[in-house]
Scaffold this active site. Structure first.
Site, PDB file in Angstrom:
ATOM      1  N   ASP A  37       0.663  -1.238  -0.014  1.00 24.73           N
ATOM      2  CA  ASP A  37      -0.085   0.050  -0.126  1.00 24.73           C
ATOM      3  C   ASP A  37       0.775   1.417   0.092  1.00 24.73           C
ATOM      4  O   ASP A  37       1.915   1.510   0.949  1.00 24.73           O
ATOM      5  CB  ASP A  37      -0.901   0.119   1.326  1.00 24.73           C
ATOM      6  N   PHE A  96       2.062  -1.039   9.941  1.00 25.31           N
ATOM      7  CA  PHE A  96       1.131  -1.132   8.930  1.00 25.31           C
ATOM      8  C   PHE A  96       0.653   0.267   8.361  1.00 25.31           C
ATOM      9  O   PHE A  96       1.341   1.209   8.784  1.00 25.31           O
ATOM     10  CB  PHE A  96       0.236  -2.081   9.459  1.00 25.31           C
TER      11      PHE A  96
HETATM   12  C1  FRU Z   1      -3.809  -3.633   2.674  1.00 23.97           C
HETATM   13  C2  FRU Z   1      -3.238  -4.136   4.003  1.00 23.97           C
HETATM   14  C3  FRU Z   1      -3.589  -2.983   5.002  1.00 23.97           C
HETATM   15  C4  FRU Z   1      -2.328  -3.437   6.109  1.00 23.97           C
HETATM   16  C5  FRU Z   1      -1.090  -3.570   5.232  1.00 23.97           C
HETATM   17  C6  FRU Z   1      -0.382  -4.444   5.753  1.00 23.97           C
HETATM   18  O1  FRU Z   1      -3.146  -4.027   1.496  1.00 23.97           O
HETATM   19  O2  FRU Z   1      -3.502  -5.489   4.357  1.00 23.97           O
HETATM   20  O3  FRU Z   1      -4.613  -3.482   5.763  1.00 23.97           O
HETATM   21  O4  FRU Z   1      -2.307  -2.466   6.781  1.00 23.97           O
HETATM   22  O5  FRU Z   1      -1.751  -4.253   3.995  1.00 23.97           O
HETATM   23  O6  FRU Z   1       1.021  -4.570   4.855  1.00 23.97           O
END
Ligand code: FRU
Length: 483
Positions: A37, A96
């Site tokens: 992300d 995250f």
């Molecule tokens: C979305 C996700 C988020 C999380 C991140 C972990 O792609 O699953 O919900 O914060 O990736 O890398």
């Protein structure tokens, strides 16, 4: 526990080993390792900052860091030192996704701190946009409302409104309905639960990665609900990203929806974030990949890219997207056609693998019309309007490589997309970048990664079942210097 120095040193010592055959020239790619992300997308300290979910040490997802790119024009991205590493007791299993805002001349980022099975929200601050000081956990597990999962609670979208701070957080009910929760704060450090903003009954898991902004006085929420059930040509992917237009009630948290839709009907698009440019445009970027598929570039030492940023506008409740206008600064050679008959296929000049093509066809006298890109003796990728189906088709089944698909999608080769014709006219605006194709239609977009061979460079206009008219074609070579 690996810290920031470890990560930066590892990148420096290993970056040269990365094979760049599929790396885009204007799509942000990690210097090495795995990226997912976009995070904390913002204009601050005189340039754009784009952070991202990053595992430098391998090409598969692992303990998440925040990588960092910067840009002055949203097209060319520079690598910056890693911004956050999972190096505190409360975030030791991952930093995250999250977002950022500027307050009192400082850049604050709010991210999900993962420790064991718990996901809480933490804050970090920077005086220069590059070096961050972690301020610790600010929303703990005890603050999660009853009936909501204590395990899935992530991806805060931070914003300021009327002198107060708010954040929307991805969640699910204990029964498994995806939802977004709203919290508020006077000072960024102490937060109170406000209410449920949205529940998504078509998803079986979590509403990930919320985003929130205002366009023409209308509130817009973006989110990526996991495992959305396919509904006609909507939600064909493993996971989807949607927008909701309406009004967010900051007192109750409730979001009243006036219109909604899927953001991208192609293969590779997830976890979109927006920011406001200094000249007032709302620009969106997303992860140009999809979970639960095989990854072609993992043997090359890196994995995944971002989309080209897109300018958003709202028309009759539909969220429209266009490539960020700065891309036009990179146009070089130009080829043009006007009002020309198209029978079978027409070979376009060789402008290499970074091109922009804007073409309008008249489809009255034919059945299928569109483009074939990245073609060679054995490979081709097709993007065309199908009159009988009255939709557009993105077919990468003969691109050269096979991507295995996830459980919640039928395939990873073929997507049908919405496309409104005006009369008998269909317009396609394609941006090609080595292994990437983003196609903008009148009121929809389809994005896909295309892994062809190095010499698969030919592009054609084509039609089947009749004669089409090329009303107008503008083809541009895009040039990015050495990078
Ligand atoms: C979305 C996700 C988020 C999380 C991140 C972990 O792609 O699953 O919900 O914060 O990736 O890398």
């Amino acid at each position: 526990m690996k810290n920031l120095q470890d990560a930066n040193l590892y990148i420096k010592n290993n970056q040269e080993k990365v094979n760049s055959r599929y790396r885009g020239k204007y799509h942000a790619c990690p210097p090495i390792g795995w990226m997912n992300d976009p995070n904390g997308f913002i204009f601050a300290f005189g340039k754009y900052h784009l952070f991202y979910q990053f595992h430098p040490y391998s090409t598969v997802w692992g303990p998440m860091h925040w990588g960092h790119f910067s840009s002055t024009d949203l097209v060319k991205w520079e690598d910056e030192p890693v911004a956050l590493a999972p190096d505190m007791p409360y975030d030791k299993d991952g930093c995250f996704s999250g977002t950022s805002l500027v307050h009192d001349d400082k850049l604050y980022v709010m991210y999900t701190s993962v420790c064991g099975e718990y996901q809480t929200q933490a804050l970090a601050v920077s005086a220069d946009g590059v070096n961050f000081e972690k301020l610790g956990e600010v929303i703990s597990t005890e603050q999660i409302p009853q009936g909501s999962s204590t395990v899935d609670f992530r991806d805060p979208k931070l914003f300021e409104e009327g002198g107060k701070f708010y954040c929307l957080i991805g969640s699910r009910t204990t029964e498994g309905v995806a939802q977004l929760l709203l919290f508020s704060s006077e000072n960024l450090l102490n937060w109170n639960y406000v209410g449920v903003a949205y529940r998504e009954n078509r998803s079986e898991f979590v509403c990930e990665c919320p985003d929130f902004f205002r366009l023409n006085g209308v509130d817009i929420l973006l989110t990526s609900p996991q495992n959305m059930k396919q509904d006609g040509i909507n939600f064909q992917n493993q996971h989807s990203t949607i927008y909701l237009a309406g009004k967010l009630n900051l007192k109750t948290g409730a979001f009243e929806i006036s219109s909604q839709g899927e953001l991208d009907g192609g293969f590779d698009f997830y976890a979109a974030q927006t920011t406001k440019t200094p000249d007032g445009r709302i620009v969106m970027i997303a992860w140009q990949a999809m979970w639960d598929r095989t990854n072609i570039t993992s043997i090359d030492g890196w994995a995944n890219s971002m989309t080209l940023p897109r300018e958003l506008s709202l028309k009759d409740g539909i969220l429209l997207q266009a490539p960020v206008r700065e891309i036009a600064n990179y146009r070089r050679k130009h080829f043009q056609l006007q009002n020309q008959e198209l029978n079978d296929k027409f070979a376009l000049p060789d402008f290499g693998k970074t091109q922009e093509m804007i073409v309008t066809f008249d489809v009255e006298q034919t059945q299928k019309v569109g483009v074939k890109i990245f073609c060679g003796a054995e490979h081709e990728t097709l993007i065309y309007y199908d009159k009988q189906l009255d939709c557009v088709v993105f077919d990468r089944s003969k691109m050269g490589k096979k991507i295995e698909h996830g459980n919640n999608e039928d395939n990873a080769d073929l997507r049908y997309g919405k496309c409104s014709c005006s009369g008998d006219k269909v317009t396609m605006w394609l941006l090609l970048d080595v292994s990437s194709c983003e196609v903008f239609f009148a009121d929809s977009v389809m994005t896909g990664n295309i892994y062809a061979d190095e010499n698969d460079k030919n592009c054609y206009l084509f039609t089947e079942g009749g004669t089409a008219n090329i009303i107008e074609l503008d083809l541009f070579e895009l040039e990015f210097g050495g990078k």
